[in-house]
Write an enzyme that holds these catalytic residues in place. Structure first.
Site, short mmCIF file in Angstrom:
data_model
loop_
_atom_site.label_atom_id
_atom_site.label_comp_id
_atom_site.label_asym_id
_atom_site.label_seq_id
_atom_site.Cartn_x
_atom_site.Cartn_y
_atom_site.Cartn_z
CB ILE A 86 -0.96 0.03 1.20
CG1 ILE A 86 -0.21 -0.06 2.53
CG2 ILE A 86 -1.96 -1.11 1.11
CD1 ILE A 86 -1.10 0.08 3.75
CD GLN A 127 3.00 -1.62 3.13
OE1 GLN A 127 2.88 -1.21 1.98
NE2 GLN A 127 2.30 -2.63 3.57
CD GLU A 187 -0.75 2.16 12.25
OE1 GLU A 187 -1.57 2.62 13.05
OE2 GLU A 187 -0.95 1.13 11.58
#
Ligand code: FES
Ligand code: FES
Lengths: 183, 766
Positions: free
Chosen positions: B491, B493, B727
C-alpha cells in the site's frame, strides 16, 4: 424524464501523444483524463480529487502541466501531450525517474506520475532549482504517503545532475526500463 | 530553511549475516513500475465485458424507505441492472468484522446521509450516473441523532433497534449495552478515586477531536466478477483475507469459492482496511450477470469510512515531587451508523489514555457510540492519535505547575523496558526515556528561545501488530530465482521491498533474483491484515521462516551431493559453498529433480500456537514519540512549525530509507490532523466533501526543519529484532504541538488548531 444521455455525435480531433500522432472521435464533453485512460489505455495519469486540487492527473500539454481531470480532450486538439508513459526514451529512464527511485520519493505511487511531470515542467523553466523553488512550484501537487522531503530531494538532485550535464533531459538516465535482473 | 536533516542513531541489532541486504537502503522493488506509469491499480484494470457501477445515496440521516422504484432507470438504454435492498433476500446481507450491522445496500431503512440505497450498472459511467436520477425513492424521514450528545441523551432514538450479531473478529466479549452504545472498553487498575484524592496536584478537562478523512489518493475501487467457480474480486483493500471471509459469509459461499486479488494500492492509512465497497460491487455484478467496476469519488470515499470524532474527559493527579499518581478518563467515540472498526478504536483509545507511565491507579472507560453519521473506522494510529495529545498535555500542565521541566517529569515516570504496560499484556520493549531525550534534543530543548517560540514533546505507546497470525511461502525456481508469496498488501509502505530483502538475506540471494507476487487469496497464503504496522514484523517473520525452510532444503541436497555434513557448507551469492567449491542453487535443484526443472517450496508461519506472542497481544508496543518547536503569530493565530522531530524506534531498520519516508509521511499527516483537517457536518450532512474544501498538507505546510531519528536496539519480535513503525509519529505530532503552545501559556483543548481557534483562545487567555 429527461435523461442526460451520452450524445452520439462525435468530434474528430488530431493530436500528438507521447510523440505519436493520434486521430480520434471523441464526445464533446469527454475529459482528457478519460480520453487518455479509456481510449488510449494510458493509465499512468490517475484520478483522485477530480477537482484540480491534487495533481494526480497531471500531464503536459505543449510542455505546460494541466489537470487532465478538468480539461476537455477537445482542448488538446492539435497539441502535444506528454504522459508519464512517454517520459523514458530509448529504453532509459528520465533522470527525474531515476532520482525518484534513488531518493525513495515513491511510496504507493499514485501521485508519482503527476509529481514527476510537474517537476519536469519546473526543470524546463528553472534548470537547477533550490528546495525553496521546488516547494513553491510543486505545492499544489499532493502526496499523502511521503512527507514531501524525499520528493524535494529527488527533484533538486535531478536538476543538479541535468545541469551538470551528467544526465540529459529525456532519456539518458542511469536505469534501464527493462525489468530488474534481466540476464 | 533546510531540506531536513536526518540523524541515524541506529545501533546493532539482530543476527548479522554475511550478505547484508538487510539494513541497507536498497531501491524499492516496485519503484520502476511506479515511475513509468506501468504499475496497475484496481481502477486501471479492464475485465472483458465489464460494466460501470454508480451508487445512489440517501439524502437523509435517518429515514424509512417506503419504496424504491427503479423501473424508469432500468428502461434507460445502456443500463443493465439496478440493485436495491430487495435483491438481497437470498443472502446473509449484514456484514461487519466487529458487528454484523451493515447491510450491503439499505434494507427498509437508511441510517446516515450518504448510505447506499441503490446501485446502477451501465455500459459507461455517464449512463450509470444519469440513471441514478431516474430512480424514485420514497422516504419517511425519522428523527436522527447526528452527534454524540444527541445519541447519548435519555430516550434518544436508537440507531439499531434490532438484535445485533457479533462479527467474526469482534474484539473481546460482545455485550450490547443499552441505548446507542456500540461497545464499551474499560481499564480499572487500583482504586483511582482514592488515589486521586491523595494526589497533591490534580488537573482535569474536557477535550474534543474532529472527524478526519484518511485521503488515500486512490479512492476505493472494486471490480467484481462471477463465474461458475464463484466470485473474483479485484480490490484496493488492505486485508484481502478478511474481505474474503466477509464476502463468503454474505454470499453463503465456501471461502475457497471467493478470490480476492489486490493490485497496487494507492495508499490506505486504514481507509481500505476491512470490507468497504466489495459486497455492494459483488451484489451488483451478481444481479447484472456481468463484471462490474465501482470506483468511489472522493466525497463517496469520505462517506465510506473516516476517523472517529471524539469527546473526552480526562483527569490526572500527581505528587509534589512530580511522580504520577492516578488518571481517570472517559472517552466517547462517534462510530456513526455502523460499528465498522469502532470497537477496536475504543480499545486503542482506552489503552492510549494512561500513556506510558507508572500509575498507582487508572480508571478508563471508552465507549463507541452509534449515531446517524457516516461510519467511522480505522485511520493510521487510531485511538492513540485521539488520546495521546490530551494525556500528554496534562502531564505538561502539571509539570509547569510544579516547576519541573516537562522532559524531566517524563523521565521520572516513564515505564522502563520489561515493565508491564497494561495488565496481562506484553511488557515494554523500548527505552522510552532515551527516545524522549532524543526528540527533545532535536528541537533544541534547554537552549534559549526567541520570543513567541515554544517547545513541546509527546510520547506514547500503541499496541501494534494486531494478531500474530501470518503465513508465507517462497518458491525457488529451477533457475535459482525466487517467487515470494505473501498476502500483506503493498500500500506504499514498502512491504514488497522489505519482504524481498528478508528473503534475500536468508537465502544469500541477490535481490534482483526475487519477485514478490501481489496478494491473491487463491495464490498467496493467509495473512491476517495489512495494518497496525505489522507487515515487517509479522509477515516478515513468516517470510524469514519460509526462506529458511528453502535454505535447509538446499543444504540437505548439497550435503547429500557432496557427502558432507551441513556444518561444512555455507550459502553465498546464490550458491552453496564448501571451502572454494560451489554449486549454484539451480544446479542443486536440477540434481535433486533429475531434470532441468522442479522447484523448492518453503513455508513459514507465525502463530501463537507455535509460541509466537500471546493472543492477548500486542505483538509489540509501537513507539510514538515526537517533539516540536513552534512560533506563534498572536495577531493571526497562525502557528509556524520551526522544528519537528520524531523517533522511529524500529528495533532494526531492514530498509532505513523506507523507515524514514514512512516516518516523514506519518509526521506530515500528524501536522494535518493537528492544524486543519476536519470533516464538517450540518445535521448529518457532510458539507466539505471535496478536496477544494477539505484541506490536506502540501509542501507549503512543511516544517522548516525535520528530524527523523532512527533507533534500533534490536529488541523487536520481528526478523533481526525489527518492530513496526509508520503509525506512531502521527499520534505523537499533535501532542508535541499542543505542548509547544502550552509552553507559550496557551492551553488548547480542541483540535484542529485552526488560526481562528488559536486566535480566539489567545483572546480568552489575555
Ligand atoms: S484528479 Fe485531477 S487534479 Fe486531482
Ligand atoms: S506516494 Fe502515495 S500519494 Fe504519493
Amino acid at each position: 424524464m429527461e435523461i442526460d444521455r451520452p450524445p452520439q455525435a462525435r468530434l474528430r480531433i488530431g493530436l500528438t501523444v507521447n510523440g505519436r500522432p493520434v486521430e480520434a472521435g471523441i464526445e464533446p464533453r469527454e475529459l482528457l483524463l478519460d480520453f487518455l485512460r479509456n481510449r488510449l489505455g494510458l493509465t499512468g495519469a490517475k484520478r483522485s480529487c477530480d477537482v484540480q486540487v491534487c495533481g494526480a492527473c497531471t500531464v503536459l500539454v505543449d510542455d505546460v502541466p494541466v489537470s487532465a481531470c478538468c480539461t476537455l480532450a477537445y482542448e488538446a486538439r492539435g497539441r502535444r501531450v506528454l504522459t508519464i508513459e512517454g517520459l523514458a526514451r530509448d529504453g532509459r529512464l528520465h533522470p527525474l525517474q531515476d532520482a525518484f527511485i534513488e531518493h525513495a520519493a515513491v511510496q504507493c505511487g499514485f501521485c508519482t506520475p503527476g509529481m514527476i511531470l510537474t517537476a519536469l515542467a519546473l526543470l524546463r523553466e528553472v534548470p537547477a532549482p533550490t528546495p525553496v523553488q521546488v516547494k513553491a512550484h510543486m505545492k499544489d501537487t499532493l502526496c499523502r504517503c511521503t512527507g514531501y522531503w524525499k520528493i524535494i530531494d529527488a527533484v533538486v538532485d535531478a536538476g543538479r545532475r541535468m545541469q551538470a550535464g551528467e544526465a540529459p533531459d529525456a532519456g539518458g538516465g542511469a536505469r534501464e526500463v527493462a525489468p530488474r535482473g534481466k540476464p | 530553511m533546510t531540506a531536513g536533516r536526518r540523524d541515524s542513531g541506529e545501533g546493532k541489532g539482530g543476527a548479522a549475516a554475511p550478505v547484508d541486504v538487510v539494513g541497507t537502503p536498497v531501491s524499492r522493488v516496485d519503484a520502476l513500475d511506479k515511475v513509468t506509469g506501468a504499475a496497475k491499480y484496481t481502477g486501471d484494470l479492464i475485465v472483458p465485458g465489464m460494466l460501470y457501477g454508480k451508487v445512489l445515496r440517501s439524502p437523509f440521516p435517518h429515514a424509512r424507505i417506503i419504496c424504491v422504484d427503479a423501473s424508469a432507470a432500468e428502461r434507460i438504454p445502456g443500463v443493465r441492472a439496478v440493485l436495491t435492498g430487495r435483491d438481497l433476500a437470498d443472502l446473509d446481507p449484514y456484514y461487519g468484522h466487529a458487528v454484523r450491522d451493515r447491510p450491503v445496500v439499505a434494507i427498509d431503512r437508511v441510517r446516515f446521509a450518504g448510505e447506499p440505497v441503490a446501485a446502477v450498472a451501465a455500459d459507461d459511467e455517464h449512463t450509470a450516473h444519469a440513471a441514478l436520477a431516474a430512480i424514485q425513492v420514497e422516504y419517511q424521514e425519522l428523527p436522527a441523532v447526528t452527534d454524540l450528545t444527541m445519541a447519548l441523551n435519555d430516550g434518544a432514538p436508537r440507531v439499531h433497534e434490532e438484535a445485533l450479531r457479533p462479527g467474526f473478529l469482534h474484539s473481546g466479549e460482545f455485550r450490547r449495552e443499552e441505548g446507542n452504545i456500540c461497545y464499551h472498553y474499560r481499564i480499572a487498575r487500583g482504586d483511582a478515586a482514592r488515589a486521586m484524592a491523595a494526589a497533591d496536584v490534580v488537573v482535569e478537562g474536557d477535550y474534543t477531536f474532529p472527524a478526519v478523512y484518511q485521503y488515500a489518493m486512490e479512492p476505493h475501487t472494486v471490480v467484481a466478477q462471477w463465474s461458475a467457480d464463484g466470485l473474483t474480486v479485484w480490490a484496493c483493500c488492505q486485508h484481502p483475507y478478511l474481505v474474503r471471509a466477509e464476502l463468503a459469509g454474505i454470499f453463503r459461499l465456501p471461502q475457497s469459492a471467493v478470490r480476492v486479488i489486490v493490485p497496487y494500492v494507492g495508499g490506505g492509512f486504514g481507509s481500505k482496511s476491512y470490507t468497504r465497497m466489495e459486497p455492494l460491487t459483488a451484489a451488483l455484478a451478481r444481479k447484472a450477470g456481468r463484471p462490474i467496476r465501482i470506483a468511489n469519488r472522493v466525497d463517496e470515499a469520505m462517506l465510506t469510512t473516516r476517523r472517529h470524532n471524539m469527546r473526552c474527559w480526562l483527569r490526572t493527579g500527581v505528587a509534589r515531587d512530580g511522580r504520577v499518581v492516578a488518571r481517570e478518563c472517559r472517552i466517547w467515540l462517534d462510530t456513526g451508523a455502523y460499528a465498522d472498526n469502532g470497537p477496536r478504536v475504543a480499545l486503542a483509545a482506552g489503552d492510549a489514555a494512561p500513556g506510558p507511565y507508572r500509575w498507582q491507579a487508572v480508571a478508563v472507560d471508552a465507549w463507541a457510540v452509534y449515531t446517524h453519521m457516516p461510519p467511522a473506522g480505522s485511520y493510521r494510529a487510531f485511538g492513540a492519535t485521539h488520546l495521546q495529545w490530551i494525556g500528554e498535555s496534562q502531564i505538561d500542565v502539571l509539570a509547569h505547575r510544579l516547576g519541573i521541566d516537562p522532559v524531566e517529569c517524563r523521565r521520572r515516570n516513564l515505564l522502563r523496558p520489561g515493565e508491564e504496560v497494561r495488565p496481562g499484556r506484553k511488557p515494554l520493549e523500548a527505552d522510552l526515556a532515551a527516545d524522549v531525550s532524543k526528540v527533545a534534543a532535536a528541537v533544541g530543548w534547554g537552549t534559549p528561545k526567541p520570543p513567541l517560540v515554544g517547545r513541546g514533546v509527546s510520547i506514547g505507546v500503541m499496541g501494534a501488530g494486531a494478531n500474530p497470525a501470518s503465513t508465507a511461502a517462497v518458491r525457488m525456481q529451477a533457475d535459482g530465482t525466487l517467487v515470494l508469496l505473501a498476502s500483506t498488501t503493498e500500500i506504499g509502505q514498502g512491504a514488497r521491498t522489505v519482504l524481498a530483502q528478508i528473503a534475500a538475506q536468508e537465502l544469500a540471494l541477490p535481490l534482483e533474483r526475487i519477485r514478490v507476487a501481489g496478494a491473491d487469496t487463491h495464490v498467496t497464503p493467509y495473512d491476517r491484515s495489512t495494518g497496525a504496522s505489522r507487515s515487517t514484523t509479522v509477515a516478515g517473520l513468516a517470510v524469514q521462516r519460509a526462506a529458511a525452510d528453502v535454505r535447509e532444503q538446499l543444504l540437505d541436497i548439497a550435503s547429500r551431493v557432496w557427502g558432507l555434513p551441513r556444518v561444512a557448507l555455507r550459502l553465498h551469492e546464490g550458491a552453496v559453498w564448501h571451502e572454494t567449491e560451489s554449486r549454484s542453487y539451480a544446479d542443486l535443484i536440477a540434481t535433486h529433480f533429475g531434470i532441468a526443472g522442479g522447484e523448492l517450496i518453503g513455508r513459514g508461519e507465525v502463530a501463537p500456537g507455535r509460541g509466537d506472542g500471546q493472543a492477548a497481544g500486542p505483538v509489540f508496543w509501537e513507539i510514538s514519540c515526537g517533539g516540536a518547536e513552534v512560533e506563534l503569530d498572536p495577531s493571526t493565530g497562525r502557528i509556524r512549525v520551526r522544528r519537528l522531530a520524531s523517533v522511529a524506534d524500529v528495533g532494526k531498520a531492514i530498509n532505513p530509507q523506507l523507515v524514514e519516508v514512512q516516518d516523514e509521511g506519518a509526521c506530515l499527516q500528524g501536522l494535518g490532523n493537528a492544524f486543519f483537517e476536519e470533516m464538517l457536518f450540518d445535521g448529518g450532512q457532510l458539507i466539505n466533501g471535496s478536496l477544494l474544501e477539505y484541506r490536506v498538507p502540501t509542501m507549503a505546510d512543511l516544517p522548516d526543519e525535520f528530524h527523523s531519528i532512527l533507533v534500533g536496539n534490536g529488541v523487536g519480535p520481528g526478523p533481526y529484532g525489527a518492530m513496526g513503525v509508520g503509525e506512531g509519529a502521527l499520534a505523537a505530532v499533535p501532542g508535541a504541538i499542543v505542548n509547544a503552545l502550552l509552553d507559550l501559556g496557551l492551553q488548547m483543548r480542541d483540535l484542529p488548531l485552526t488560526p481562528e481557534r488559536v486566535w480566539r483562545r489567545l483572546r480568552e487567555v489575555e
